[in-house]
Scaffold this motif. Structure first.
Motif, PDB file in Angstrom:
ATOM      1  N   TYR A   1     -30.274 -62.645  18.714  1.00 14.97           N
ATOM      2  CA  TYR A   1     -30.696 -62.589  20.110  1.00 14.97           C
ATOM      3  C   TYR A   1     -29.461 -62.504  21.002  1.00 14.97           C
ATOM      4  N   VAL A   2     -29.476 -61.538  21.893  1.00 17.80           N
ATOM      5  CA  VAL A   2     -28.407 -61.344  22.862  1.00 17.80           C
ATOM      6  C   VAL A   2     -29.021 -61.475  24.253  1.00 17.80           C
ATOM      7  N   ASN A   3     -28.618 -62.499  24.975  1.00 14.65           N
ATOM      8  CA  ASN A   3     -29.181 -62.777  26.300  1.00 14.65           C
ATOM      9  C   ASN A   3     -30.705 -62.899  26.210  1.00 14.65           C
ATOM     10  N   ASP A   4     -31.176 -63.620  25.172  1.00 15.68           N
ATOM     11  CA  ASP A   4     -32.591 -63.889  24.928  1.00 15.68           C
ATOM     12  C   ASP A   4     -33.394 -62.654  24.522  1.00 15.68           C
ATOM     13  N   ALA A   5     -32.729 -61.547  24.231  1.00 22.27           N
ATOM     14  CA  ALA A   5     -33.423 -60.339  23.794  1.00 22.27           C
ATOM     15  C   ALA A   5     -33.127 -60.097  22.314  1.00 22.27           C
ATOM     16  N   PRO A   6     -34.139 -59.741  21.504  1.00 16.97           N
ATOM     17  CA  PRO A   6     -33.907 -59.525  20.078  1.00 16.97           C
ATOM     18  C   PRO A   6     -33.059 -58.290  19.813  1.00 16.97           C
TER      19      PRO A   6
ATOM     20  N   GLU B   1     -26.488 -51.905  33.439  1.00 12.74           N
ATOM     21  CA  GLU B   1     -27.098 -50.594  33.646  1.00 12.74           C
ATOM     22  C   GLU B   1     -28.499 -50.465  33.042  1.00 12.74           C
ATOM     23  N   GLY B   2     -29.056 -51.574  32.571  1.00 10.96           N
ATOM     24  CA  GLY B   2     -30.429 -51.541  32.077  1.00 10.96           C
ATOM     25  C   GLY B   2     -30.608 -51.036  30.665  1.00 10.96           C
ATOM     26  N   LEU B   3     -29.517 -50.772  29.943  1.00  7.18           N
ATOM     27  CA  LEU B   3     -29.623 -50.329  28.549  1.00  7.18           C
ATOM     28  C   LEU B   3     -30.102 -51.498  27.690  1.00  7.18           C
ATOM     29  N   ARG B   4     -31.117 -51.264  26.871  1.00  2.75           N
ATOM     30  CA  ARG B   4     -31.700 -52.343  26.071  1.00  2.75           C
ATOM     31  C   ARG B   4     -31.441 -52.068  24.591  1.00  2.75           C
ATOM     32  N   PRO B   5     -30.786 -52.989  23.901  1.00  2.00           N
ATOM     33  CA  PRO B   5     -30.465 -52.773  22.478  1.00  2.00           C
ATOM     34  C   PRO B   5     -31.724 -52.720  21.603  1.00  2.00           C
ATOM     35  N   ILE B   6     -31.648 -51.868  20.592  1.00  3.03           N
ATOM     36  CA  ILE B   6     -32.696 -51.828  19.563  1.00  3.03           C
ATOM     37  C   ILE B   6     -32.145 -52.418  18.275  1.00  3.03           C
ATOM     38  N   CYS B   7     -31.041 -51.849  17.806  1.00  8.91           N
ATOM     39  CA  CYS B   7     -30.451 -52.298  16.551  1.00  8.91           C
ATOM     40  C   CYS B   7     -28.991 -51.880  16.497  1.00  8.91           C
ATOM     41  N   ILE B   8     -28.262 -52.433  15.535  1.00  7.00           N
ATOM     42  CA  ILE B   8     -26.867 -52.071  15.316  1.00  7.00           C
ATOM     43  C   ILE B   8     -26.597 -51.960  13.822  1.00  7.00           C
ATOM     44  N   THR B   9     -25.657 -51.071  13.484  1.00  3.55           N
ATOM     45  CA  THR B   9     -25.101 -51.008  12.133  1.00  3.55           C
ATOM     46  C   THR B   9     -23.625 -51.354  12.237  1.00  3.55           C
ATOM     47  N   GLY B  10     -22.884 -51.173  11.168  1.00  2.00           N
ATOM     48  CA  GLY B  10     -21.459 -51.464  11.213  1.00  2.00           C
ATOM     49  C   GLY B  10     -20.688 -50.527  12.105  1.00  2.00           C
ATOM     50  N   THR B  11     -21.262 -49.362  12.442  1.00  2.00           N
ATOM     51  CA  THR B  11     -20.518 -48.372  13.225  1.00  2.00           C
ATOM     52  C   THR B  11     -21.234 -47.891  14.480  1.00  2.00           C
TER      53      THR B  11
END
Length: 318
Positions: A233-238, A191-201
């Protein structure tokens, strides 16, 4: 249905005085990130409103409401006490949110703010009927944990966000709600959503360009020095992964009302403060000398007490 005005009955419920007294889960890392994203949007004068799908008792809503700028709209959508329309959603509501009521949310929110946000009481699927397309700069999704509903919430938020808007997904990796993880990563893949960052939750993403946000975020983390992070990197994206254990929480621009009707700034926290020998609390004022004398007379032997009292009487009659 929408209702921006509170029921008077909410005023009768006990009011929290600190964010830590509001039931819910909103950890330090996410408080810091919410604060950082919203401040950056403000500094860059990015237009847009705020949105939360799923409010529970209002902990994150109270935090978001304090960062709403003049002229902006903050919309909260939740079922609250309303029945769900399908059996699986009703079962989840009964199991996880049996104590949830709209009155409790309103009482908690009004303990920190002068007025309520715009409340849409119903399934999150109706939010697009109440929020204008392309009008939201920051959205927090924390409603149903069922895959079908979360997938629908993500697609709805995609319509509502501005081009640079940020979406936050709660419980994207929690073991008790795999449907959220499936819907989140499916949105990344399809759906084109691009990750920026993640925390534990929580998962933070955008349908805009994440790279400027990621670079600014990493620079901010390095400047603070109290937040651990790494770039994967997830699918070559940081993707920035971070943890804020031991980090200071943001200074909260959240206010509450004093008994006299004025406003007193407080510094809410996600955890109750711990007693510390290194930082004792303020010392109580010393009692007046007359008070010390009265206490002394109470504990002295009766013979001595009578002698002191008689001596005082003779001194006053001179």
């Amino acid at each position: 249905m929408t209702a921006p005005i509170a029921d008077q009955s909410a005023e009768q419920l006990p009011r929290p005085t600190r964010l830590s007294e509001v039931k819910g889960w909103f950890f330090t890392a996410d408080q810091l990130l919410f604060d950082w994203f919203l401040k950056r949007q403000q500094e860059r004068s990015e237009p847009g409103d705020l949105l939360e799908l799923g409010a529970y008792m209002g902990k994150s809503a109270i935090f978001l409401g304090a960062r709403r700028r003049a002229g902006e709209r903050f919309t909260v959508c939740d079922l609250f006490d309303s029945p769900a329309e399908d059996s699986s959603n009703s079962q989840e509501m009964k199991k996880s949110y049996a104590t949830l009521t709209r009155r409790a949310f309103e009482a908690n929110y009004l303990a920190f703010h002068e007025e309520l946000p715009t409340i849409v009481q119903g399934l999150s699927s109706i939010v697009t009927d109440h929020v204008e397309e392309g009008s939201v700069r920051f959205a927090h999704i924390d409603a149903s944990h069922l895959y079908e509903h979360v997938h629908g919430d993500i697609l709805a938020v995609r319509e509502l966000l501005t081009g640079h808007g940020v979406v936050v997904m709660d419980d994207y990796r929690a073991e008790h709600c795999p449907g959220v993880a499936a819907a989140t990563w499916q949105a990344v893949a399809n759906e084109g959503l691009r990750p920026i960052c993640i925390t534990g939750t929580k998962f933070y993403g955008t349908w805009g360009d994440p790279e400027p946000l990621q670079q600014a975020l990493v620079d901010w983390i390095k400047a603070r020095g109290d937040i651990w992070h790494e770039v994967q990197y997830v699918n070559d994206a940081p993707l920035v992964r971070l943890s804020a254990k031991g980090a200071k929480e943001p200074a909260h621009p959240v206010s509450r009302y004093t008994s006299g009707g004025g406003r007193a700034l407080s510094r809410p926290s996600a955890r109750a403060p711990k007693a510390s020998a290194a930082r004792p609390g303020p010392r109580a004022p010393l009692p007046a000398r007359s008070t010390l004398r009265r206490v002394a007379l109470d504990v002295l032997p009766p013979v001595v007490t009578r002698a002191v009292v008689n001596a005082r009487r003779r001194a006053r009659t001179r």
